[in-house]
Scaffold this motif. Structure first.
Motif, short mmCIF file in Angstrom:
data_model
loop_
_atom_site.label_atom_id
_atom_site.label_comp_id
_atom_site.label_asym_id
_atom_site.label_seq_id
_atom_site.Cartn_x
_atom_site.Cartn_y
_atom_site.Cartn_z
N ALA A 1 -0.62 -62.80 -12.19
CA ALA A 1 0.50 -62.14 -12.87
C ALA A 1 0.99 -62.99 -14.05
N ALA A 2 1.07 -64.32 -13.83
CA ALA A 2 1.52 -65.19 -14.91
C ALA A 2 0.54 -65.16 -16.08
N ALA A 3 -0.77 -65.13 -15.75
CA ALA A 3 -1.79 -65.09 -16.81
C ALA A 3 -1.72 -63.78 -17.59
N MET A 4 -1.56 -62.67 -16.87
CA MET A 4 -1.47 -61.37 -17.55
C MET A 4 -0.21 -61.30 -18.42
N ALA A 5 0.89 -61.81 -17.86
CA ALA A 5 2.14 -61.78 -18.63
C ALA A 5 2.03 -62.63 -19.89
N ARG A 6 1.36 -63.77 -19.78
CA ARG A 6 1.17 -64.63 -20.95
C ARG A 6 0.34 -63.91 -22.01
N ARG A 7 -0.73 -63.25 -21.56
CA ARG A 7 -1.58 -62.52 -22.52
C ARG A 7 -0.77 -61.42 -23.23
N PHE A 8 0.04 -60.70 -22.44
CA PHE A 8 0.75 -59.53 -22.99
C PHE A 8 1.94 -59.94 -23.86
N ARG B 1 -6.20 -50.60 -16.35
CA ARG B 1 -4.99 -50.83 -17.15
C ARG B 1 -3.73 -50.42 -16.38
N PHE B 2 -3.91 -49.51 -15.41
CA PHE B 2 -2.77 -49.10 -14.59
C PHE B 2 -2.31 -50.25 -13.70
N LYS B 3 -3.30 -51.04 -13.20
CA LYS B 3 -2.92 -52.20 -12.39
C LYS B 3 -2.23 -53.24 -13.26
N VAL B 4 -2.73 -53.41 -14.48
CA VAL B 4 -2.08 -54.35 -15.40
C VAL B 4 -0.62 -53.95 -15.60
N ALA B 5 -0.38 -52.66 -15.82
CA ALA B 5 0.98 -52.17 -16.03
C ALA B 5 1.85 -52.45 -14.81
N ARG B 6 1.29 -52.25 -13.60
CA ARG B 6 2.05 -52.50 -12.37
C ARG B 6 2.37 -53.98 -12.21
N LEU C 1 2.66 -56.24 -14.62
CA LEU C 1 3.68 -56.63 -15.60
C LEU C 1 5.06 -56.15 -15.18
N GLU C 2 5.11 -54.94 -14.62
CA GLU C 2 6.39 -54.42 -14.15
C GLU C 2 6.92 -55.25 -12.98
N THR C 3 6.03 -55.62 -12.07
CA THR C 3 6.43 -56.45 -10.93
C THR C 3 6.89 -57.83 -11.39
N ALA C 4 6.20 -58.37 -12.42
CA ALA C 4 6.58 -59.69 -12.95
C ALA C 4 8.00 -59.69 -13.47
N ASP D 1 11.36 -61.57 -11.51
CA ASP D 1 11.84 -62.73 -12.27
C ASP D 1 10.74 -63.73 -12.60
N LEU D 2 9.49 -63.27 -12.56
CA LEU D 2 8.40 -64.12 -13.01
C LEU D 2 8.43 -64.25 -14.53
N VAL D 3 8.89 -63.18 -15.18
CA VAL D 3 9.05 -63.15 -16.64
C VAL D 3 10.51 -62.89 -16.95
N ARG D 4 11.07 -63.69 -17.82
CA ARG D 4 12.45 -63.48 -18.27
C ARG D 4 12.45 -63.26 -19.77
N ILE D 5 13.08 -62.19 -20.21
CA ILE D 5 13.14 -61.87 -21.64
C ILE D 5 14.58 -61.98 -22.10
N GLU D 6 14.81 -62.77 -23.13
CA GLU D 6 16.15 -62.93 -23.69
C GLU D 6 16.14 -62.47 -25.14
N ILE D 7 17.10 -61.63 -25.49
CA ILE D 7 17.25 -61.17 -26.86
C ILE D 7 18.31 -62.04 -27.53
N ARG D 8 17.94 -62.72 -28.61
CA ARG D 8 18.87 -63.61 -29.29
C ARG D 8 18.96 -63.24 -30.76
N VAL D 9 20.16 -63.23 -31.28
CA VAL D 9 20.39 -63.07 -32.72
C VAL D 9 21.27 -64.22 -33.17
N PRO D 10 21.27 -64.52 -34.46
CA PRO D 10 22.15 -65.60 -34.94
C PRO D 10 23.60 -65.35 -34.51
#
Length: 347
Positions: A29-36, A54-59, A61-64, A68-77
């Motif tokens: 999952a970490a490897a796929m998330a890094r690629r994506f 590709r459906f498994k890849v989507a699942r 990434l969604e599970t990641a 909390d395997l992947v954390r996305i932060e939106i930052r602006v100045p």
């Protein structure tokens, strides 16, 4: 000015919930998330690499994300308020809305200088090579031009006369020259006052060669930059140019705002159209046909005027501050979308 996304991908320290996945699942999952997320590969490319659908890849990434395997932060100045910007854009149906934090020491001042700096960055995004950029008179547009440091090659034309012919070199004429210098394009300034004593004098000036040449570009303008003024002393240059008697006359018509010598009531309807006949300025109908019209205006004292002009449908984008934005988000009835640019007064 551009927002950025910070994406953290962790293989073995992704939180207790992620540890419910087995070690092989975690690593994959970490490897796929890094690629994506970090390498920009598509789900199909990832599926081919790992020998799965590709459906498994989507699942995965969604599970990641869920675990909390992947954390996305939106930052602006820090000076940009992304939440207010998006809310304001949606409320008025604007193409772009950028809200800047109001300086604490200047809450009562109209058009803080940092609005011009942000507007300069916005124009750097909006103007494309070969465009015709139109600049109207205003303190905010002058600040914007001074802050410009990038523009693709474009023609720059002045959309209005100047507040005071004696200060032309330090005002809108210089703004046009500055923008043309940054872009490497041609400049078409207007060496004439905005307001004339009568219709005949204004018509005579419009026919002069230099001014007529600038006017010929008005129908070619693709991006325009304008200022907004409240109908009070010191907040509208047009208001300040008129006599006391003239100010009183237009006040009886319900004037709430002024933009490029065009007057508007609180609902965005144009009033006092005779004033425009005495002015060297782009006509409202021409402004309405320009694909992108960016208004730069802020401060509590201009908030109601900004609302009025946005309701007119002449403006497609806005750079403002939090002081004005807070008023605009609660101002009266929900306005019609600005991108529906039909004249509110009818044909």
């Amino acid at each position: 000015m551009n927002s950025s996304e910070e994406i953290a991908v962790s293989g073995m320290s992704a939180g207790r919930s992620a540890m419910r996945m087995g070690p092989a699942e975690l690593v994959q999952a970490a490897a796929m998330a890094r690629r994506f997320y970090l390498e920009g590969k598509s789900k199909i490319q990832i599926a081919e690499e790992f020998g799965v659908s590709r459906f498994k890849v989507a699942r995965v990434l969604e599970t990641a994300l869920e675990r909390d395997l992947v954390r996305i932060e939106i930052r602006v100045p820090a000076e940009l308020d992304a939440e207010r910007s998006d809310a304001l854009r949606a409320r008025y149906g604007l193409r772009h809305a950028v809200v800047v934090e109001s300086p604490a020491e200047a809450e009562e001042s109209p058009d803080p200088e940092n609005l011009g700096e942000v507007a300069a960055d916005l124009l750097g995004e909006l103007v494309a090579e070969g465009d015709v950029l139109g600049l109207a008179w205003g303190r905010s547009t002058i600040h914007m031009a001074a802050a410009l440091d990038r523009l693709p090659p474009c023609t720059v034309v002045q959309l209005t006369g100047v507040y005071d012919a004696g200060t032309a070199e330090r005002g809108s004429v210089e703004a046009v020259r500055r923008a043309a210098q940054v872009s490497g394009g041609d400049a078409h300034p207007i060496y004439a006052p905005m307001l004339l004593p009568d219709v005949a004098t204004a018509a005579a000036l419009r026919s002069q060669t230099g001014i007529a040449r600038a006017f010929e570009y008005f129908d070619k303008v693709t991006v325009a930059c304008v200022s907004i003024g409240s109908w009070e002393a010191g907040i509208s240059t047009v208001h300040d140019m008129l006599t006391e008697e003239e100010r009183a006359h237009y006040a009886t018509l319900g004037v709430a705002a002024e933009m490029s010598a065009h007057l508007f009531d609180s609902e965005g309807r144009r009033v006092g159209r005779d004033l425009g006949e005495r002015c060297i300025t782009v006509e409202a109908d021409r402004l309405r046909r320009i694909p992108e019209v960016v208004a730069i205006a802020g401060g509590q004292r201009k908030a109601a005027a900004i609302d009025a002009v946005l309701r007119s449908g002449l403006v497609t984008s806005l750079v403002t501050d939090t002081a004005a934005a807070d008023y605009l988000m609660t101002a009266g009835s929900t306005p019609r979308p600005a991108l529906n640019r039909a004249d509110p007064d009818g044909p």
